[in-house]
Design a protein around this motif. Structure first.
Motif, PDB file in Angstrom:
ATOM      1  N   LYS A 122      -4.185  -1.667  -3.308  1.00 26.32           N
ATOM      2  CA  LYS A 122      -2.712  -1.846  -3.445  1.00 26.32           C
ATOM      3  C   LYS A 122      -2.207  -1.043  -4.696  1.00 26.32           C
ATOM      4  O   LYS A 122      -2.798  -0.686  -5.640  1.00 26.32           O
ATOM      5  N   THR A 123      -0.895  -0.607  -4.538  1.00 29.32           N
ATOM      6  CA  THR A 123      -0.023  -0.132  -5.444  1.00 29.32           C
ATOM      7  C   THR A 123       0.734  -1.086  -6.437  1.00 29.32           C
ATOM      8  O   THR A 123       1.460  -1.939  -5.932  1.00 29.32           O
ATOM      9  N   ASN A 124       0.765  -0.726  -7.370  1.00 28.76           N
ATOM     10  CA  ASN A 124       1.672  -1.409  -8.518  1.00 28.76           C
ATOM     11  C   ASN A 124       2.640  -0.846  -8.947  1.00 28.76           C
ATOM     12  O   ASN A 124       3.560  -1.203  -9.777  1.00 28.76           O
ATOM     13  N   ASP A 125       2.960   0.549  -8.343  1.00 28.25           N
ATOM     14  CA  ASP A 125       4.297   1.344  -8.727  1.00 28.25           C
ATOM     15  C   ASP A 125       5.314   0.946  -7.927  1.00 28.25           C
ATOM     16  O   ASP A 125       5.064   1.028  -6.497  1.00 28.25           O
ATOM     17  N   VAL A 146      -6.431   6.509   4.399  1.00 22.36           N
ATOM     18  CA  VAL A 146      -6.616   5.663   3.003  1.00 22.36           C
ATOM     19  C   VAL A 146      -7.353   4.438   3.565  1.00 22.36           C
ATOM     20  O   VAL A 146      -8.296   3.716   2.644  1.00 22.36           O
ATOM     21  N   LEU A 147      -7.106   3.650   4.797  1.00 20.88           N
ATOM     22  CA  LEU A 147      -7.921   2.504   5.000  1.00 20.88           C
ATOM     23  C   LEU A 147      -9.144   2.688   5.686  1.00 20.88           C
ATOM     24  O   LEU A 147      -9.712   1.984   6.150  1.00 20.88           O
ATOM     25  N   ASP A 155       8.430   2.116  -7.546  1.00 25.41           N
ATOM     26  CA  ASP A 155       8.885   3.165  -6.895  1.00 25.41           C
ATOM     27  C   ASP A 155       8.299   4.059  -5.946  1.00 25.41           C
ATOM     28  O   ASP A 155       8.861   4.874  -5.270  1.00 25.41           O
ATOM     29  N   ALA A 156       6.997   3.719  -5.619  1.00 25.71           N
ATOM     30  CA  ALA A 156       6.133   4.362  -4.748  1.00 25.71           C
ATOM     31  C   ALA A 156       6.647   4.071  -3.244  1.00 25.71           C
ATOM     32  O   ALA A 156       6.620   2.916  -3.004  1.00 25.71           O
ATOM     33  N   PRO A 157       6.846   4.947  -2.226  1.00 26.44           N
ATOM     34  CA  PRO A 157       6.904   4.858  -0.884  1.00 26.44           C
ATOM     35  C   PRO A 157       5.664   4.027  -0.525  1.00 26.44           C
ATOM     36  O   PRO A 157       4.705   4.454  -0.722  1.00 26.44           O
ATOM     37  N   ALA A 158       5.967   2.701   0.329  1.00 27.89           N
ATOM     38  CA  ALA A 158       4.829   1.931   0.382  1.00 27.89           C
ATOM     39  C   ALA A 158       5.213   0.997   1.693  1.00 27.89           C
ATOM     40  O   ALA A 158       6.354   0.976   2.342  1.00 27.89           O
ATOM     41  N   LEU A 189       0.967  -1.259   0.068  1.00 30.49           N
ATOM     42  CA  LEU A 189      -0.070  -0.052   0.236  1.00 30.49           C
ATOM     43  C   LEU A 189       0.864   1.295  -0.060  1.00 30.49           C
ATOM     44  O   LEU A 189       1.688   1.422   0.884  1.00 30.49           O
ATOM     45  N   ALA A 190       0.633   2.219  -0.965  1.00 26.76           N
ATOM     46  CA  ALA A 190       1.504   3.176  -0.925  1.00 26.76           C
ATOM     47  C   ALA A 190       1.047   4.024   0.242  1.00 26.76           C
ATOM     48  O   ALA A 190      -0.287   4.178   0.700  1.00 26.76           O
TER      49      ALA A 190
END
Length: 337
Positions: A276-279, A250-251, A281-284, A240-241
């Protein structure tokens, strides 16, 4: 909707802000009213956390016992605390959590239990609060040592990079201490931490809606120790970003809906999985959702708390319409490190 941080009474500012960005302010229980860490007070003033004191009284008696235990720990440094070997001058600041230190806590309890107790000063509560206060000192000092080690490693990195033959220096600049200094604080005396923390939670007249932790060892212990009386199932796991502090948690919406469901299965978590994030490079962070099936929060606390704490349980506000208890585990994401 309020989550409670378990089973710790201390968290760092970065952790607190990440949890707040995910789910809003978390409740953090404190064992002593007159020994709240300044960093926690500042976070509470900013609305990042919500500090509560479910058990009060006996602060002078507890402070005296804690002071004697800390002095003893400084004279009898253990070998099980992360960083015990790193900077010898730091020894004495950490109440080391090995077998001898637990025995010492018990002796302090026996020594002080014959003194006059104030209101709410039953010995189960006294024992739990003393243990949690010592554990909090241990956690705070370990965090400080961790920061010092990181500074040391940064200097080491710069030194090695300055060498022409740096890569041939036969020195592991990445592996040294990396696992030791990232150990899970909940991995030590896990069951005792949980039971002591649950003693405070049982005294909270407004028990929060669900639990959140940053310790995989705590979840493992819940499953292994209490599975027969409160089966715990993993429902979802996502990367999760981390949203900005200005954005709504967000939750919140997803978890609020899940807490009210009578039946919880993995299929009910589609809205969570969709976040969920698929990036890469995103801080997660990695968020894993568990649930104690057919066990509302108050029942879960009663199961975790010692029998004496259940008998001394304070009258709570009317039960909320929770059929299960959500447990949210938040861990660092390896891709973000």
């Amino acid at each position: 909707m309020k989550p409670v941080y378990m089973p710790f009474t201390y968290l760092t500012e970065p952790t607190a802000r990440i949890l707040s960005a995910l789910i809003g302010p978390v409740v953090v229980y404190q064992p002593l009213q007159n020994r709240v860490d300044d960093s926690l007070t500042a976070l509470a003033d900013q609305g990042v956390i919500d500090i509560r004191f479910p058990l009060t009284g006996d602060d002078a008696r507890l402070a005296a016992a804690l002071s004697e235990f800390t002095q003893w720990a400084g004279q009898n440094p253990g070998r099980t605390t992360a960083g015990a070997d790193f900077v010898g001058a730091q020894q004495g600041k950490v109440p080391y959590f090995d077998d001898s230190s637990i025995s010492r806590i018990r002796s302090e309890i026996k020594q002080y239990k014959d003194q006059p107790a104030e209101a709410d000063g039953d010995e189960t509560g006294f024992s739990a609060r003393l243990f949690l206060a010592a554990a909090e000192q241990n956690d705070r000092t370990t965090v400080n040592l961790d920061q010092e080690l990181k500074q040391f490693k940064s200097l080491e990195q710069g030194f090695l990079d300055s060498l022409v033959e740096g890569d041939e220096a036969n020195f592991d600049r990445h592996g040294l201490g990396s696992q030791l200094w990232r150990e899970d604080p909940g991995a030590k005396r896990t069951e005792q931490r949980i039971r002591s923390w649950a003693t405070l939670a049982a005294a909270d007249p407004e028990l929060p809606d669900f639990f959140i932790t940053t310790s995989p060892a705590v979840v493992d212990t819940l499953v292994e120790t209490w599975d027969e009386v409160m089966p715990i199932e993993q429902l979802a796991k996502i990367r999760l970003a981390i949203a900005s502090s200005e954005a709504p948690p967000v939750l919140n919406t997803v978890l609020a809906e899940l807490t009210l469901r009578e039946s919880l299965t993995a299929d009910a978590c589609d809205a969570l999985v969709a976040l969920k994030t698929n990036d890469p490079d995103a801080p997660a962070v990695v968020v894993t959702l568990y649930a104690a099936i057919d066990c509302p929060p108050a029942s879960m606390v009663r199961q975790m708390a010692p029998a004496a704490a259940r008998l001394a349980e304070k009258k709570t506000s009317p039960a909320k319409a929770h059929h299960n208890t959500l447990i949210v585990l938040v861990e660092p994401d390896s891709k973000s490190e």
